[in-house]
Design an enzyme around this catalytic site. Structure first.
Site, PDB file in Angstrom:
ATOM      1  N   CYS B 163      43.422  38.687  38.695  1.00 22.48           N
ATOM      2  CA  CYS B 163      42.425  38.557  39.760  1.00 22.48           C
ATOM      3  C   CYS B 163      42.657  39.492  40.947  1.00 22.48           C
ATOM      4  CB  CYS B 163      42.356  37.112  40.213  1.00 22.48           C
ATOM      5  SG  CYS B 163      42.150  36.016  38.807  1.00 22.48           S
ATOM      6  N   HIS B 296      41.065  34.751  49.426  1.00 19.76           N
ATOM      7  CA  HIS B 296      40.958  34.670  47.965  1.00 19.76           C
ATOM      8  C   HIS B 296      40.200  33.371  47.647  1.00 19.76           C
ATOM      9  CE1 HIS B 296      41.795  35.580  43.867  1.00 19.76           C
ATOM     10  NE2 HIS B 296      42.597  34.557  43.670  1.00 19.76           N
ATOM     11  N   HIS B 331      33.994  33.136  41.040  1.00 21.05           N
ATOM     12  CA  HIS B 331      35.198  33.954  40.974  1.00 21.05           C
ATOM     13  C   HIS B 331      35.005  34.982  39.866  1.00 21.05           C
ATOM     14  CE1 HIS B 331      39.070  35.537  41.031  1.00 21.05           C
ATOM     15  NE2 HIS B 331      39.810  34.490  40.758  1.00 21.05           N
TER      16      HIS B 331
END
Lengths: 202, 402, 87
Positions: B163, B296, B331
């Protein structure tokens, strides 16, 4: 700047060799059985058994290299610069097998190992390495790149020691060369350069 | 040796818009792209909401200039081309400039969306499987396709660190410019939704069955999303030569290795903390200089706790406004750092602070709270953007007004 | 119940790759996580897959998992309760 390979481990289908010499394997095909190698080397790291095969081989090579001696550097001054061909492909395939329509049970323990750089992560956890890190994927080892990149990190004073090498595993074939690079030499140390890495890789 | 790095073009496609104007419109309306799955073929369609782009692959292909009708593209590649073309057009790059630029593209799944279709067909009957799908499976195929589209003839690389991939692609680009190796680099990332990741994250039980609630006490996990975002980065010399006006400067970056667990972040937030601290140090800014933090903020119990603790540790009780935009876009994994870089730049250019949607109850462990309403009144000087990946690979970027 | 407990111990050893352990080493009343066998969050998720695959029993979320996976006995009780409810 003079850099030296003070320890190394070569683990492949031909067997295991380290700076201390060849590791005697009682059975010829033992190198294909990471579990058996773990027992033979008398290791004690229970997390080993949770890992996928690539990571198991990474840890085995690391243990042969360091022989349970604590690393005499702080975490942030140790770099890790690795490379491999297949990344996590072997485990990617196994995870995909758990997604078959007639037997659909996606495995979380496999999924967490479907990252091409995961073996580097496991080595960092095992040896408390928190310095500069890089894992590249290429068809064959690019030891020029690994040497230049590592040397640049030493020159910039970002690291004082570095675990460098090639870690690959796919379809039962381990192919690993790990070297430990430092600025100080002992009598058995080899110069850290392209020629040393290619000769150790044979 | 370390020169300044500027951004002169941005492009983005996600569940909240096919381009920057559509994205801005959604942002002004605080409109989320999270909803039921209708494009991806999966048994989880009615169970898990995601940030899906509501166009089929052929529709996406039609959207593009000069995409070959005969050629097989992965969905990830189609999204990547869309975003990259927007960024290079905004910067008005000519073909000669593009040919001299480097390209760093991030992805975690590559062309898996096609690879998994090929694999299922192959297992049933190897002769009936579409081998063109297999050809676009690997991560590098996206970068190669982008290079061909843009006419890039020099340096290309693919970044894949879960990620934090796109943030690391941007860091790679910054370093190429700072070291004088390239004057212009196109960098970003792309990931499409596919069954491999959807089922994988579902097996980890970190997907929420309702729209995600970052930093909320009752957060249940994340919503996956898909998208792509690319930036054109330039040196000072390149800007002077072209006379282009930059959108912003990138003043700080850091990538740290946490060495804690394969997937979980250290609960005390030490990994997130060191990435933010080092990025600030490099930018020569103090915590008080930061106008907004794009976190995040995945809305998993562990990420938001460790990231929240890290923010409190670094900024104290008076943290600057912060929010997670993942309740808007989902995400998007390897693309997330790229999407959030673009959102950070839009924040600076349009004086926007984005709302952290679906937040209602503060976490017991934290005293800080995310922004819940769209802010558009204050000048945004410096934005800190966080991207943290599995394996403890943490990256932070600092974008600054110029 | 005792048969189920023995079976579960074997399943757990196999599914979680608990090397060098035998069913006799596992106390069915002892905690599985933390102090006990030293299992982690990924192991808990694998146990959820095991229950689904072999015992057709579904654990819905992590919170329910925490209760179910207290010990081998609590897993056995959970399976039995679900099977009784379904029969």
């Amino acid at each position: 700047m003079d850099l030296f390979v003070t320890k190394y481990c070569r683990l492949s289908s031909k067997g295991i060799n380290t700076h201390k010499g060849g590791v005697n394997l009682p059975l010829n095909d033992m190198v294909y059985d990471p579990q058996a190698l773990y027992t033979l080397l008398q290791l004690s790291y229970p997390k080993f058994f949770k890992m996928d095969t690539l990571c198991k081989y990474g840890i085995l090579a690391g243990e042969c290299l360091f022989e349970r001696n604590p690393l005499s550097y702080t975490s942030s001054e140790i770099g890790i610069i690795l490379s491999g061909q297949h990344g996590s492909l072997d485990t990617d395939e196994q995870f995909q097998q758990t997604l078959q329509p007639d037997n659909f049970f996606p495995s979380p323990a496999l999924f967490v190992y479907t990252l091409s750089n995961i073996v580097m992560g496991e080595l960092c956890i095992r040896y408390k390495i928190k310095g500069e890190n890089l894992f590249t994927v290429s068809a064959t080892p690019d030891y020029d790149l690994l040497c230049q990149y590592t040397t640049a990190l030493f020159l910039q004073k970002r690291i004082n020691a570095c675990l460098v090498g090639w870690i690959d595993y796919y379809q039962r074939q381990p192919d690993i060369l790990l070297v430990w690079v430092e600025t100080t030499s002992d009598t058995n140390a080899l110069p850290f350069n392209y020629n040393t890495l290619t000769s150790l890789y044979i | 040796m370390e020169g300044e790095v500027f951004v002169s073009g941005i492009g983005m496609v996600s569940a909240i818009g096919m381009n920057i104007p559509e994205t801005l419109q959604s942002l002004y309306q605080s409109k989320s792209g999270i909803g039921a799955i209708s494009i991806l073929d999966t048994h989880l369609a009615d169970t898990l909401p995601v940030g899906e782009i509501k166009y089929t692959d052929p529709q996406l292909k039609n959207h593009l200039h000069n995409a070959s009708s005969k050629r097989t593209y992965s969905r990830t590649t189609l999204l990547a081309i869309q975003a990259m073309q927007e960024a290079t057009q905004m910067a008005e790059l000519g073909s000669i400039e593009r040919s001299r630029a480097a390209l760093i593209s991030a992805t975690s799944i590559g062309g898996m969306d096609k690879g998994e279709i090929f694999y299922a067909d192959f297992l049933k009957n190897p002769e009936k499987a579409n081998y063109r799908y297999a050809r676009v499976h690997d991560c590098g195929s996206i970068t190669e396709e982008l290079a061909e589209q843009a006419g890039i003839q020099s340096y290309i690389a693919t970044s894949s660190t879960a990620c934090s991939s796109a943030a690391n692609a941007i860091i790679h680009a910054i370093r190429l410019i700072q070291h004088g190796i390239y004057d212009m680099v196109i960098a970003g990332g792309a990931d499409a939704l596919c069954n491999f990741t959807l089922n994988g994250f579902h097996s980890l039980m970190i997907l929420s069955d309702e729209p995600c609630r970052p930093f909320d006490k009752n957060r249940k996990g994340l919503n996956l999303g898909e998208g792509a975002a690319f930036l054109v980065l330039e040196s000072k010399r390149s800007l002077t030569k072209s006379g282009r006006k930059p959108l912003c400067q990138i003043t700080g970056y850091a990538n740290t290795c946490e060495a804690y667990h394969q997937t979980a972040s250290a609960p005390d937030g030490s990994g997130a903390y060191s990435a933010m601290v080092q990025a600030l140090q490099r930018s020569k800014l103090t915590p008080a200089d930061i106008s907004y933090i794009n976190t995040h903020g995945t809305a998993t119990p562990t990420n938001d706790l460790s990231e929240g603790r890290a923010i409190e540790k670094l900024f104290g009780k008076n943290a600057p406004p912060f929010s997670s935009t993942k309740a808007l876009t989902g995400h998007t994994l390897a693309a997330a750092g790229g999407l959030e870089a673009v959102l950070s730049i839009l924040s600076i250019n349009h004086s926007l602070i984005y709302p952290n949607l679906n937040f209602s109850d503060p976490m017991d462990e934290l005293t800080i709270k995310p922004e819940v309403a769209l802010g558009s009144s204050q000048t945004i000087k410096h934005v800190l953007s966080n991207s943290f990946g599995f394996g403890g690979n943490n990256s932070s970027l600092v974008f600054s007004r110029c | 119940m005792n048969n189920l407990i023995e079976e579960l111990k074997n399943d757990i050893i196999e599914q979680l790759n608990l090397q060098d352990m035998t069913p006799a080493d596992i106390d069915e009343n002892a905690p599985l996580f933390g102090e006990g066998l030293g299992l982690d969050s990924i192991d808990a998720l694998e146990l959820i897959v095991l229950l689904q695959k072999k015992y057709k029993t579904k654990v819905n979320n992590a919170d329910e998992g925490k209760e179910v996976f207290k010990s081998v006995r609590s897993i056995a009780e959970f399976i039995q309760a679900k099977q009784t409810a379904n029969s």
